[in-house]
Design a protein around this motif. Sequence first.
Motif, PDB file in Angstrom:
ATOM      1  N   ARG A 178      -7.595  -5.369 -14.283  1.00 22.56           N
ATOM      2  CA  ARG A 178      -6.380  -5.622 -13.516  1.00 22.56           C
ATOM      3  C   ARG A 178      -5.908  -4.383 -12.745  1.00 22.56           C
ATOM      4  O   ARG A 178      -5.134  -4.500 -11.800  1.00 22.56           O
ATOM      5  CB  ARG A 178      -5.278  -6.108 -14.456  1.00 22.56           C
ATOM      6  N   ILE A 179      -6.351  -3.217 -13.184  1.00 26.41           N
ATOM      7  CA  ILE A 179      -6.128  -1.982 -12.421  1.00 26.41           C
ATOM      8  C   ILE A 179      -7.496  -1.382 -12.139  1.00 26.41           C
ATOM      9  O   ILE A 179      -8.226  -1.048 -13.065  1.00 26.41           O
ATOM     10  CB  ILE A 179      -5.267  -0.976 -13.193  1.00 26.41           C
ATOM     11  N   ALA A 180      -7.860  -1.286 -10.876  1.00 31.09           N
ATOM     12  CA  ALA A 180      -9.181  -0.775 -10.496  1.00 31.09           C
ATOM     13  C   ALA A 180      -9.039   0.593  -9.841  1.00 31.09           C
ATOM     14  O   ALA A 180      -7.936   1.032  -9.497  1.00 31.09           O
ATOM     15  CB  ALA A 180      -9.877  -1.751  -9.560  1.00 31.09           C
ATOM     16  N   TYR A 181     -10.187   1.234  -9.649  1.00 27.76           N
ATOM     17  CA  TYR A 181     -10.199   2.625  -9.182  1.00 27.76           C
ATOM     18  C   TYR A 181     -11.268   2.808  -8.119  1.00 27.76           C
ATOM     19  O   TYR A 181     -12.403   2.345  -8.267  1.00 27.76           O
ATOM     20  CB  TYR A 181     -10.469   3.544 -10.377  1.00 27.76           C
ATOM     21  N   ALA A 211      -1.997  -4.670  -4.481  1.00 28.64           N
ATOM     22  CA  ALA A 211      -1.202  -3.451  -4.353  1.00 28.64           C
ATOM     23  C   ALA A 211      -2.149  -2.263  -4.449  1.00 28.64           C
ATOM     24  O   ALA A 211      -3.151  -2.309  -5.171  1.00 28.64           O
ATOM     25  CB  ALA A 211      -0.148  -3.387  -5.442  1.00 28.64           C
ATOM     26  N   MET A 212      -1.847  -1.204  -3.709  1.00 30.09           N
ATOM     27  CA  MET A 212      -2.710  -0.029  -3.709  1.00 30.09           C
ATOM     28  C   MET A 212      -1.884   1.244  -3.770  1.00 30.09           C
ATOM     29  O   MET A 212      -0.789   1.319  -3.190  1.00 30.09           O
ATOM     30  CB  MET A 212      -3.591   0.019  -2.458  1.00 30.09           C
ATOM     31  N   ILE A 262       0.869  -1.177   0.000  1.00 29.37           N
ATOM     32  CA  ILE A 262       0.000   0.000   0.000  1.00 29.37           C
ATOM     33  C   ILE A 262       0.904   1.225   0.000  1.00 29.37           C
ATOM     34  O   ILE A 262       1.609   1.485   0.980  1.00 29.37           O
ATOM     35  CB  ILE A 262      -0.947   0.015   1.210  1.00 29.37           C
ATOM     36  N   HIS A 263       0.899   1.932  -1.120  1.00 33.65           N
ATOM     37  CA  HIS A 263       1.825   3.045  -1.332  1.00 33.65           C
ATOM     38  C   HIS A 263       1.057   4.361  -1.230  1.00 33.65           C
ATOM     39  O   HIS A 263       0.133   4.621  -2.005  1.00 33.65           O
ATOM     40  CB  HIS A 263       2.463   2.915  -2.718  1.00 33.65           C
ATOM     41  N   VAL A 305      -6.108   1.921  -7.492  1.00 32.83           N
ATOM     42  CA  VAL A 305      -5.763   3.330  -7.326  1.00 32.83           C
ATOM     43  C   VAL A 305      -6.929   3.995  -6.604  1.00 32.83           C
ATOM     44  O   VAL A 305      -8.054   4.014  -7.115  1.00 32.83           O
ATOM     45  CB  VAL A 305      -5.516   4.011  -8.685  1.00 32.83           C
ATOM     46  N   ALA A 306      -6.676   4.512  -5.411  1.00 28.41           N
ATOM     47  CA  ALA A 306      -7.728   5.139  -4.600  1.00 28.41           C
ATOM     48  C   ALA A 306      -7.408   6.627  -4.447  1.00 28.41           C
ATOM     49  O   ALA A 306      -6.366   6.983  -3.890  1.00 28.41           O
ATOM     50  CB  ALA A 306      -7.820   4.465  -3.233  1.00 28.41           C
ATOM     51  N   ASP A 307      -8.280   7.467  -4.950  1.00 24.96           N
ATOM     52  CA  ASP A 307      -8.081   8.914  -4.907  1.00 24.96           C
ATOM     53  C   ASP A 307      -8.876   9.500  -3.753  1.00 24.96           C
ATOM     54  O   ASP A 307     -10.092   9.638  -3.828  1.00 24.96           O
ATOM     55  CB  ASP A 307      -8.521   9.541  -6.230  1.00 24.96           C
ATOM     56  N   GLU A 308      -8.189   9.851  -2.665  1.00 28.32           N
ATOM     57  CA  GLU A 308      -8.832  10.414  -1.471  1.00 28.32           C
ATOM     58  C   GLU A 308     -10.056   9.581  -1.088  1.00 28.32           C
ATOM     59  O   GLU A 308     -11.188  10.110  -1.020  1.00 28.32           O
ATOM     60  CB  GLU A 308      -9.247  11.870  -1.737  1.00 28.32           C
TER      61      GLU A 308
END
Length: 598
Positions: free
Chosen positions: A419-422, A535-536, A365-366, A505-508
């Motif tokens: 494979r890449i979620a949001y 991974a995040m 988790i980055h 990818v989590a934006d705020e």
Amino acid sequence: MTIDQHQIDSELQGTAALSKKRVRKPTFRTLLKNPFALFGIIFLTIVFTAGILAPWMAAYSPNATDLASTNAPPFSDGHLLGADASGRDILSRLIWGTQQTIIACVLVLGVSLLFGMTFGLLAGFYRGRLEAVANFVSDVTMSLPGILTIVAVFTITGPNIPLSMTVFGFMVAPSMYRLVRSVVVSVRSELYVDAAKVVGLSDTRIVGRHVLSAVRAPVIVQSAFVLATAVAIVGGVDLIGLGNPSQASWGRVLQDAFNNIYTNPASLIWPASLISLTILSFVLVGNALRDTLQASNRSAALKPARRKAMSRAAQDERVAGVNDLTPAQDIILSVRGLRIGYPSSAADVREVVHGVDLDVRRGEIHGLVGESGSGKSQIAFSTLGLLPREAVIIGGSVFFEGRDLLADPARMRKVRGSRIAYIPQEPMSNLDPSFTVGAQLIYGLREATGVSKKGARAQLTALLKRVGIEDPERVMRLYPHEISGGMAQRVLICGAVASGPELIVADEPTTALDVTVQAEVLELMRELSIERGLAMIIVTHNLGVVADLCHTVSVMNDGTIVESNDVDTLFASPENEYTRDLLTSSRSVELLEAIGDE
């Protein structure tokens, strides 16, 4: 210097630099660059000029007859468009008839704007009894059959086009009123209107400065349709024989052509084409002007040729470098030399992300942290291919599992969502209010994985329960407005992990939630990362979220990563001055909050 002062100075410097480069484009010049608008403007200019200068441009008077020229074909001597059954010149009659069309357009639009827009502004802004009375009058007027009302006016007053078009203006005013009122009602509840009231601006200044700017675009489009309708109505009135037979008009020429269609069919082409093209021109110009006023002249737009050249240069740079990367075994995402810019003029770009390098490991988790405007969301959106249309990727690459997504848009589309979620920032605004929660989740899962509808429902029901929703079957039948913000965020997390992605990818992801709900959502994301090996990338300005959830953290400032390290090391001994200021400011805020709670 504290972080607050640093942010203020950065924003002031950026605003000053941008104001030197950006020049507001004249609306008319921008409008002329639209080929459809250009056609409409040229055509309407010719038509209206001909109508105004009819006494000098028309070769014959409107009722001058020449029996020798009866039903003369087009391009015959002295008659460019031919002559009608009475030997009257068709082109001259159309030119003279343009005057009547101009008068009709001005009257219909003027009356509809005078009553519809005025009462729409007043009723929408003040509401109450004024709105109730205006709505009642509007409903009664709209219930009247328009064409029958005009026929009744002709029956009483005779063939009086100005009076009938004034009446028609009253008939279409309710549509203008409803449009303006609905826009004003939505605008008056905005916070900037309340702020204007607080600083002491009068209602007149608030309406003139803030409300009208929101109303003008839809009013322009509606006005274009009103003008087009006026052309059709005034032509139709004469076509059915209600006009003055002694006056030339487009509808009268069209009626004469219909009566003589078997003898001289070519005469029908000219009035029909003139009416149709005039209506089309009004609509094209109205839509183009609306688009121009809404956005295009408010921000710099890069010339297409310049954008293509920059994109080609960035692509050539990737090809000259490496299209594929052999990353370390535990690295799933590598960002290399990423540079992103936005137009500051038609030929120049202001760079906002400057050669960023970033690695995200599997299961890690980055945290990507920084003040507002530092560029962290730009990096996140670039990994998803979701940058705004005006953004320009000047250079760099985004490697996912060793392959450059920026160099291969087809692969970007393939991995995005599967494979890449949001996970977005605003949960309620990212769910479509027209569909149930279940319908949206099922559609997204089937699109990403191709699973059957029954299988998708079963999988999502189990996953909703896993993310903490007690009655998932009931929730799937609900619409977004029927669930809370915290539940909506859990639904979006469910939708993100359902397809089995390797990176989220989590934006705020917790900004719009209450403090207690934030803690629950963060704990859920931690558990899902451990369970599924996800991974995040967590984009946030909240260092508390980073300390609680992340393994590693990268600090951004002014479009660059100034420091990157594991969380414990960075919080214990930050190396960069900006990072130290950021931590100091965060601890000061936490201390003030603790004192306030006591």
